[in-house]
Design a protein around this motif. Structure first.
Motif, PDB file in Angstrom:
ATOM      1  N   ALA A  49      71.322  45.152  58.073  1.00 64.25           N
ATOM      2  CA  ALA A  49      71.062  46.125  57.007  1.00 64.25           C
ATOM      3  C   ALA A  49      72.347  46.852  56.631  1.00 64.25           C
ATOM      4  O   ALA A  49      72.641  47.070  55.452  1.00 64.25           O
ATOM      5  CB  ALA A  49      69.995  47.123  57.464  1.00 64.25           C
ATOM      6  N   LYS A  50      73.131  47.190  57.651  1.00 64.02           N
ATOM      7  CA  LYS A  50      74.399  47.870  57.401  1.00 64.02           C
ATOM      8  C   LYS A  50      75.376  46.938  56.687  1.00 64.02           C
ATOM      9  O   LYS A  50      76.056  47.332  55.734  1.00 64.02           O
ATOM     10  CB  LYS A  50      74.991  48.335  58.733  1.00 64.02           C
ATOM     11  N   LYS A  51      75.437  45.676  57.128  1.00 61.69           N
ATOM     12  CA  LYS A  51      76.354  44.701  56.544  1.00 61.69           C
ATOM     13  C   LYS A  51      76.048  44.438  55.076  1.00 61.69           C
ATOM     14  O   LYS A  51      76.953  44.340  54.236  1.00 61.69           O
ATOM     15  CB  LYS A  51      76.271  43.391  57.341  1.00 61.69           C
ATOM     16  N   TYR A  52      74.760  44.326  54.742  1.00 67.68           N
ATOM     17  CA  TYR A  52      74.357  43.995  53.375  1.00 67.68           C
ATOM     18  C   TYR A  52      74.033  45.231  52.525  1.00 67.68           C
ATOM     19  O   TYR A  52      73.538  45.105  51.408  1.00 67.68           O
ATOM     20  CB  TYR A  52      73.150  43.046  53.405  1.00 67.68           C
ATOM     21  N   GLU A  53      74.297  46.412  53.107  1.00 67.58           N
ATOM     22  CA  GLU A  53      74.062  47.676  52.393  1.00 67.58           C
ATOM     23  C   GLU A  53      72.640  47.755  51.860  1.00 67.58           C
ATOM     24  O   GLU A  53      72.382  48.052  50.694  1.00 67.58           O
ATOM     25  CB  GLU A  53      75.079  47.854  51.260  1.00 67.58           C
ATOM     26  N   THR A  54      71.687  47.469  52.780  1.00 65.77           N
ATOM     27  CA  THR A  54      70.281  47.582  52.445  1.00 65.77           C
ATOM     28  C   THR A  54      69.605  48.335  53.583  1.00 65.77           C
ATOM     29  O   THR A  54      70.282  49.025  54.344  1.00 65.77           O
ATOM     30  CB  THR A  54      69.661  46.184  52.212  1.00 65.77           C
ATOM     31  N   THR A  55      68.305  48.252  53.714  1.00 64.33           N
ATOM     32  CA  THR A  55      67.597  48.931  54.800  1.00 64.33           C
ATOM     33  C   THR A  55      66.819  47.912  55.624  1.00 64.33           C
ATOM     34  O   THR A  55      66.544  46.796  55.166  1.00 64.33           O
ATOM     35  CB  THR A  55      66.619  49.985  54.258  1.00 64.33           C
ATOM     36  N   VAL A  56      66.454  48.315  56.840  1.00 65.56           N
ATOM     37  CA  VAL A  56      65.653  47.451  57.702  1.00 65.56           C
ATOM     38  C   VAL A  56      64.323  47.134  57.008  1.00 65.56           C
ATOM     39  O   VAL A  56      63.845  45.994  57.037  1.00 65.56           O
ATOM     40  CB  VAL A  56      65.404  48.123  59.067  1.00 65.56           C
ATOM     41  N   MET A  87      62.701  43.436  56.220  1.00 64.14           N
ATOM     42  CA  MET A  87      61.400  43.059  56.774  1.00 64.14           C
ATOM     43  C   MET A  87      60.419  42.696  55.662  1.00 64.14           C
ATOM     44  O   MET A  87      59.673  41.717  55.773  1.00 64.14           O
ATOM     45  CB  MET A  87      60.853  44.199  57.639  1.00 64.14           C
ATOM     46  N   ASP A  88      60.427  43.460  54.575  1.00 64.03           N
ATOM     47  CA  ASP A  88      59.526  43.168  53.463  1.00 64.03           C
ATOM     48  C   ASP A  88      59.894  41.854  52.786  1.00 64.03           C
ATOM     49  O   ASP A  88      59.021  41.072  52.400  1.00 64.03           O
ATOM     50  CB  ASP A  88      59.574  44.301  52.432  1.00 64.03           C
ATOM     51  N   ALA A  89      61.203  41.600  52.647  1.00 65.47           N
ATOM     52  CA  ALA A  89      61.656  40.380  51.977  1.00 65.47           C
ATOM     53  C   ALA A  89      61.273  39.134  52.762  1.00 65.47           C
ATOM     54  O   ALA A  89      61.137  38.045  52.195  1.00 65.47           O
ATOM     55  CB  ALA A  89      63.167  40.427  51.778  1.00 65.47           C
ATOM     56  N   ASN A  90      61.093  39.293  54.075  1.00 64.56           N
ATOM     57  CA  ASN A  90      60.776  38.148  54.928  1.00 64.56           C
ATOM     58  C   ASN A  90      59.378  38.221  55.533  1.00 64.56           C
ATOM     59  O   ASN A  90      59.050  37.454  56.445  1.00 64.56           O
ATOM     60  CB  ASN A  90      61.820  38.053  56.055  1.00 64.56           C
ATOM     61  N   ASP A  91      58.554  39.155  55.033  1.00 61.72           N
ATOM     62  CA  ASP A  91      57.169  39.316  55.519  1.00 61.72           C
ATOM     63  C   ASP A  91      57.129  39.463  57.042  1.00 61.72           C
ATOM     64  O   ASP A  91      56.300  38.858  57.728  1.00 61.72           O
ATOM     65  CB  ASP A  91      56.294  38.126  55.091  1.00 61.72           C
ATOM     66  N   MET A  92      58.035  40.282  57.583  1.00 58.26           N
ATOM     67  CA  MET A  92      58.128  40.464  59.025  1.00 58.26           C
ATOM     68  C   MET A  92      57.258  41.619  59.499  1.00 58.26           C
ATOM     69  O   MET A  92      57.129  42.629  58.819  1.00 58.26           O
ATOM     70  CB  MET A  92      59.590  40.723  59.429  1.00 58.26           C
ATOM     71  N   ALA A 117      69.792  41.357  47.681  1.00 60.87           N
ATOM     72  CA  ALA A 117      71.133  41.518  47.129  1.00 60.87           C
ATOM     73  C   ALA A 117      71.496  42.990  47.113  1.00 60.87           C
ATOM     74  O   ALA A 117      70.624  43.865  47.086  1.00 60.87           O
ATOM     75  CB  ALA A 117      71.190  40.940  45.717  1.00 60.87           C
ATOM     76  N   LYS A 118      72.788  43.262  47.154  1.00 51.99           N
ATOM     77  CA  LYS A 118      73.277  44.637  47.203  1.00 51.99           C
ATOM     78  C   LYS A 118      72.686  45.453  46.059  1.00 51.99           C
ATOM     79  O   LYS A 118      72.693  45.038  44.909  1.00 51.99           O
ATOM     80  CB  LYS A 118      74.802  44.658  47.100  1.00 51.99           C
ATOM     81  N   SER A 119      72.150  46.604  46.398  1.00 54.84           N
ATOM     82  CA  SER A 119      71.518  47.456  45.391  1.00 54.84           C
ATOM     83  C   SER A 119      72.558  48.153  44.539  1.00 54.84           C
ATOM     84  O   SER A 119      73.732  48.235  44.895  1.00 54.84           O
ATOM     85  CB  SER A 119      70.643  48.524  46.074  1.00 54.84           C
ATOM     86  N   ALA A 120      72.095  48.644  43.388  1.00 57.69           N
ATOM     87  CA  ALA A 120      72.970  49.500  42.579  1.00 57.69           C
ATOM     88  C   ALA A 120      73.292  50.732  43.392  1.00 57.69           C
ATOM     89  O   ALA A 120      72.492  51.189  44.203  1.00 57.69           O
ATOM     90  CB  ALA A 120      72.263  49.897  41.283  1.00 57.69           C
ATOM     91  N   SER A 121      74.461  51.313  43.158  1.00 60.54           N
ATOM     92  CA  SER A 121      74.930  52.409  43.995  1.00 60.54           C
ATOM     93  C   SER A 121      73.954  53.573  44.031  1.00 60.54           C
ATOM     94  O   SER A 121      73.790  54.230  45.049  1.00 60.54           O
ATOM     95  CB  SER A 121      76.294  52.897  43.498  1.00 60.54           C
ATOM     96  N   ASN A 122      73.245  53.854  42.899  1.00 54.37           N
ATOM     97  CA  ASN A 122      72.343  54.988  42.896  1.00 54.37           C
ATOM     98  C   ASN A 122      71.003  54.673  43.561  1.00 54.37           C
ATOM     99  O   ASN A 122      70.126  55.515  43.619  1.00 54.37           O
ATOM    100  CB  ASN A 122      72.109  55.506  41.468  1.00 54.37           C
ATOM    101  N   GLN A 123      70.832  53.436  44.055  1.00 53.60           N
ATOM    102  CA  GLN A 123      69.609  53.083  44.749  1.00 53.60           C
ATOM    103  C   GLN A 123      69.828  52.999  46.258  1.00 53.60           C
ATOM    104  O   GLN A 123      68.886  52.780  46.991  1.00 53.60           O
ATOM    105  CB  GLN A 123      69.080  51.742  44.234  1.00 53.60           C
ATOM    106  N   ILE A 124      71.043  53.150  46.714  1.00 57.68           N
ATOM    107  CA  ILE A 124      71.322  53.115  48.147  1.00 57.68           C
ATOM    108  C   ILE A 124      70.920  54.454  48.738  1.00 57.68           C
ATOM    109  O   ILE A 124      71.286  55.510  48.228  1.00 57.68           O
ATOM    110  CB  ILE A 124      72.816  52.847  48.407  1.00 57.68           C
ATOM    111  N   GLY A 125      70.180  54.418  49.817  1.00 58.41           N
ATOM    112  CA  GLY A 125      69.779  55.667  50.450  1.00 58.41           C
ATOM    113  C   GLY A 125      68.723  55.423  51.511  1.00 58.41           C
ATOM    114  O   GLY A 125      68.352  54.290  51.800  1.00 58.41           O
TER     115      GLY A 125
END
Length: 260
Positions: free
Chosen positions: A115-122, A126-131, A146-154
């Motif tokens: 999550a840190k490497k791809y600038e996303t969240t856990v 998990m949702d993208a892979n139905d985990m 894919a990397k989110s727009a800067s204003n969507q990171i959080g």
């Protein structure tokens, strides 16, 4: 007025109430069917049903599921952004709206490091892979958002007693106006238990809780050593009670957002 007349009036009132309730039920059913018919294929594109809980808004749900308010309104044939507790909403599948990369898990990888490497969240991974579990295995392939727009990171923060919009914004190094805008708030009031989206990149690490440093801060230890982070006033005792526990720690601007 005679007893018999009172009984007749009471019976007449009961019949009126029953007839009204039948009309309401029929109208509700018709409305539901109409909504599904109007939604057409859109309902089929929705993979998640969500029941609205206290403090939910369309804006917070859009942030949570990484869709837009307009997509939620379209999928549910809503004419306004008002929702109520107990309402069931269809949530569009984010995978239909989000570009994906694919990654083969390497030895030592964790969901948190990815999550840190791809600038996303856990949660995104998990949702993208139905985990349903945090466990991953070397050699498996994961779909990576894919990397989110800067204003969507959080990350999301849960409001605790004593919190104010200004205090939360100051703690995490954002402007109160930005925090209000990102969460679609119409007033500066926040509610206990409310989930707020904290914009901006946060740090994630595996750490051990050492204990409370004072009323406003807690000491942690990770592989790089010991460090102290700010916490909301009155919550340091909770961390003291969890001393020695290993957690996944998410923090920003020297302050804890959440632990898992």
């Amino acid at each position: 007025m005679s007893t018999k007349r009172k009984q007749r009036i009471a019976e007449a009132r009961k019949k009126k109430v029953k007839a009204r309730n039948k009309r309401i039920a029929a109208a509700t059913a018709a409305g539901t069917i109409t909504a599904l018919l109007l939604a057409g294929g859109k309902a089929g594109a929705c993979s998640t049903e969500y029941t609205v809980t206290k403090n939910d808004t369309l804006y917070s749900l859009a942030k949570k599921y990484d869709v837009t308010v307009e997509q939620l309104m379209e999928a549910n044939v809503l004419s306004s952004d008002e929702i109520h507790i107990g309402q069931t909403l269809l949530v569009p599948d984010r995978k239909l709206h989000k570009e994906m990369n694919h990654y083969t898990i390497q030895k030592g990888d964790t969901l948190y490091s990815l999550a840190k490497k791809y600038e996303t969240t856990v949660g995104e991974i998990m949702d993208a892979n139905d985990m349903t579990s945090y466990e991953i295995k070397t050699g498996e392939s994961l779909a990576m958002p894919a990397k989110s727009a800067s204003n969507q990171i959080g990350e999301f923060y849960t409001v605790v007693p004593g919190d104010t919009l200004w205090g939360i914004a100051h703690r995490y190094g954002v402007e109160a106006e930005e925090l209000s805008r990102e969460n679609g708030l119409k007033m500066d009031m926040v509610l206990i238990g409310q989930n707020l989206f904290i914009p901006g990149k946060a740090e994630v690490t595996e750490a051990e809780i050492i204990g409370a440093a004072d009323s406003f801060s807690v000491e942690f230890k990770d592989r790089d050593g010991e460090f102290v982070l700010k916490v909301p006033y009155g919550t340091s005792g909770d961390y003291q009670n969890r001393s020695g526990q290993s957690v996944t720690l998410i923090y920003k601007n020297g302050a804890v957002i959440s632990t898992y």
